[in-house]
Every structure is written in C-alpha cells, then in structure tokens.
Scaffold this motif. Structure first.
Motif, short mmCIF file in Angstrom:
data_model
loop_
_atom_site.label_atom_id
_atom_site.label_comp_id
_atom_site.label_asym_id
_atom_site.label_seq_id
_atom_site.Cartn_x
_atom_site.Cartn_y
_atom_site.Cartn_z
N ALA A 53 -29.60 8.31 28.84
CA ALA A 53 -28.86 7.60 29.61
C ALA A 53 -27.54 7.75 29.55
O ALA A 53 -26.62 7.86 30.31
CB ALA A 53 -29.06 5.96 29.48
N ALA A 54 -27.18 7.87 28.12
CA ALA A 54 -25.48 8.01 27.95
C ALA A 54 -25.08 9.44 28.38
O ALA A 54 -24.00 9.48 28.97
CB ALA A 54 -25.27 7.93 26.34
N ALA B 65 -24.72 8.90 32.26
CA ALA B 65 -23.40 7.95 32.32
C ALA B 65 -22.02 8.89 32.06
O ALA B 65 -21.03 8.79 32.60
CB ALA B 65 -23.44 6.72 31.50
N ASP B 66 -22.00 9.55 30.91
CA ASP B 66 -20.98 10.57 30.92
C ASP B 66 -20.26 11.44 31.81
O ASP B 66 -19.35 11.85 31.82
CB ASP B 66 -21.24 11.27 29.40
CG ASP B 66 -21.25 10.30 28.23
OD1 ASP B 66 -20.66 9.32 28.13
OD2 ASP B 66 -21.86 11.12 27.06
N GLU C 91 -20.82 10.79 34.81
CA GLU C 91 -20.53 9.71 36.01
C GLU C 91 -21.62 10.21 37.30
O GLU C 91 -20.83 10.18 38.36
CB GLU C 91 -19.18 9.86 36.23
CG GLU C 91 -18.03 9.48 35.10
CD GLU C 91 -16.79 9.45 35.78
OE1 GLU C 91 -16.38 10.08 36.67
OE2 GLU C 91 -16.09 8.86 34.99
N GLU D 243 -31.44 5.96 34.20
CA GLU D 243 -30.12 5.79 34.46
C GLU D 243 -29.57 6.31 35.80
O GLU D 243 -28.84 5.79 36.74
CB GLU D 243 -29.32 6.15 33.16
CG GLU D 243 -27.70 5.90 33.37
CD GLU D 243 -27.34 4.55 33.44
OE1 GLU D 243 -26.29 4.43 33.69
OE2 GLU D 243 -28.11 3.61 33.04
N ARG E 242 -30.61 4.06 38.42
CA ARG E 242 -29.96 3.05 38.46
C ARG E 242 -28.61 3.06 39.26
O ARG E 242 -28.18 2.31 39.99
CB ARG E 242 -29.58 2.47 37.02
CG ARG E 242 -28.94 0.90 36.92
CD ARG E 242 -28.75 0.56 35.65
NE ARG E 242 -27.58 1.39 35.17
CZ ARG E 242 -26.29 1.09 35.20
NH1 ARG E 242 -26.09 0.15 36.16
NH2 ARG E 242 -25.34 2.01 34.84
N ARG E 243 -28.02 4.58 39.07
CA ARG E 243 -26.82 4.62 39.69
C ARG E 243 -26.76 5.03 41.23
O ARG E 243 -25.96 5.82 41.76
CB ARG E 243 -25.97 5.83 38.97
CG ARG E 243 -25.46 5.25 37.50
CD ARG E 243 -25.24 6.47 36.62
NE ARG E 243 -24.58 6.03 35.49
CZ ARG E 243 -23.10 5.83 35.32
NH1 ARG E 243 -22.50 6.12 36.32
NH2 ARG E 243 -22.58 5.38 34.36
#
Length: 316
Positions: free
Chosen positions: A132-133, A136-137, A139, A164, A167-168
C-alpha cells in the motif's frame, strides 16, 4: 495463518493451490538422466500457451481498459513479489527502449525494492502495508492502472497494493495462476492462467513464471500498439542507443520510404534518430523541425502524419 480445529490444528492456506501440488509424474526426476528431465520440462512448458489462450478474453478486456486510461494521461504500474515482481520490473523496464516511452509511463514495483531484483527477499511479500505504501509513494490516481501479479493470488504485498490502488480510484487488474484467489476477488479485471502443478513442486518460477511473462508481453505490447507506438509491426519508437538499434532504425526508415540506407541514416541523424520524423523528412522534403511539428499536429501517429498535408520534396 493458523486456524484452530481441535485446539492444535494448523491450516496452511496454500496447501490446496494447484501451483503448490506435487505432480506424481515428476516424483523421481532426481533419478532420471539429464535429457529425460529436459524433455519432461519441455513437455510441461508446452502446455502454458494453451492456458494463456483460455484467458485471452479477460486479457483483452483489461488491455482495452488500461489503454483507455493511458490515452487520458494515465500510467501503468505492475506490482509483484519474488519471481512475479522480477518479471513485472523486467516488462516495465523494456518499454522505454522498445517503444520510446518515458520511464514514468510504465513502472514495475517489487516487494523488497531494487535489492530484491538480484537476491531473494521472500519475507517482503508478506508486508501488505508495504504494498500500500509503494502505491501511495507513487501517487497512483484515477487515471492510472495497476496490475497485481502473483502466482498464488495470495501475496499480501500485492493485495495491499491492489487495495490501495482501488481506494485511489485506479483501474485494478490481477494476474494469477490459481482459480478464485483473493487477488482475483479484489481486482476489477481478474486474469487467471491456470497452469497446474510445477515440475519441481511449488517452484512457480517455472510454468507460472512463463505464463506471467507471456501475459505481461501481451499487456505492454498491445497497449503500445493501441497508443500508436508502432507502425504496422515496425518498432518505430526504438531508442537508437547502440549500433544494432541504429542499424534497425535505418532499415525501418528504408523499408517504409523505399530510400537507401545512406539516405535513411543521414535523415535519422538530422532528426535526432527519430524514425517517424526521418520518414516524413524523406517523403515530404521537410526539415527536422517541420517533421516534428507535423507529428505533433497528428498526435504523434505516423500513419496520420503521412496522410496529412501535401507531398513535396523527395519522392514528390
């Protein structure tokens, strides 16, 4: 994962997976001569294209959805762990030299980071938060697409990344080699290539890895064809980074225009080794800047640029 039956029973969630089974045909391969083992492996590998063929409708739907987002400026991400991660990074890394793409357009993410490309960091695949990170990193957003690659369809790192991304608002695709996996359930476009047990039980770098490579080839290649980054079957966006590729570029220009190799090479040099611009310079007698402008006016597509405007100069 541990579940309690009589208070002491441990349940292995991977035990029932087809890729984890031991095929009785291979139980005594350690006693066989080399050539016989090679033939057994070759026979096993020969079943993979058929398994991929069965998934072509799902592959095609996923590619069309990916291209729809890329045409609006989206990026494509592959995420995997272990062998699947290495194959993901490999396919992504070959897009810039093959199709002239920005390295940011197609990206591969592997559990454990770059170090995992050359040595095993198997524990990294269990880190759902790490997946997930990583998303996110980078974007990841609504125009992007993410393909989660896992032979078992259960790798927590990949599941975390897929969740993730979803979710985005990103398009989510899964590529696994077991039916009904958690990864398939989580993805908007599940692709399942069922290859069955491996010659060496559980070694999914074999048939499963081959299947994944074939599907990733399809995803990236068809996407780039749809985006106009080939002309026919010519690799017109090739980066002429070495002598072999420079010669290939000159042959392409010659094949398309009918010009000799000396003319093709001279125009390529003037065009900064842009094959499409060199073609237009030869066919329309344009300068490099004019050819580049004509390409821009036609969305970078050579077929449209060749049809546009008035033919003049060489070959007029």
């Amino acid at each position: 994962m541990t579940a309690v039956g009589d208070g002491n029973e441990t349940i292995d969630p991977h035990a029932g997976l087809s890729t984890e089974q031991a095929d009785p045909r291979y139980r005594e391969i350690d006693r066989l001569p080399t050539e016989q083992i090679a033939r057994l492996m070759n026979d096993a590998d020969a079943t993979v294209p058929g398994a991929v063929a069965a998934a072509i409708p799902e592959i095609s739907a996923a590619v069309d959805a990916i291209v729809g987002r890329m045409e609006r400026g989206g990026r494509l991400f592959y995420v995997g762990a272990g062998t699947s991660g290495r194959l993901a990074v490999l396919d992504a890394s070959e897009c810039p030299p093959t199709f002239g793409t920005d390295p940011e357009l197609v990206q591969g993410i592997i559990a454990g980071g770059e170090a995992a490309l050359t040595r095993s960091i198997e524990g990294a695949e269990d880190d759902a938060g790490g997946g997930a990170a990583a998303v996110a990193d980078r974007e990841v957003g609504p125009l992007d697409s993410l393909v989660g690659v896992s032979a078992s369809g259960r790798a927590p790192f990949v599941l975390g990344a897929l969740a993730e991304a979803g979710r985005r608002g990103a398009l989510t695709v899964s590529l696994s080699c077991n039916a009904g996996s958690p990864l398939s359930t989580a993805a908007g476009h599940p692709i399942e290539v069922i290859v069955g047990p491996e010659v060496v039980a559980g070694s999914t770098r074999l048939k499963a890895g081959t299947a994944q490579k074939l599907v990733l080839n399809m995803i990236s290649t068809i996407a780039m064809i749809r985006l106009g980054r080939t002309y026919g079957n010519a690799m017109i966006e090739v980066s002429a980074a070495n002598a072999k590729l420079a010669n290939r570029a000159a042959r392409m220009v010659g094949d398309i225009t009918g010009a000799g190799l000396d003319t093709a090479r001279a125009m390529l040099e003037a065009a900064g080794w842009n094959v499409k611009a060199a073609v237009l310079m030869i066919e329309r007698g344009l300068g490099a800047d004019e050819a580049a402008a004509l390409l821009r006016a036609n969305g970078g597509r050579l077929d449209a640029a060749r049809r546009a405007g008035v033919r003049r100069g060489l070959g007029a």
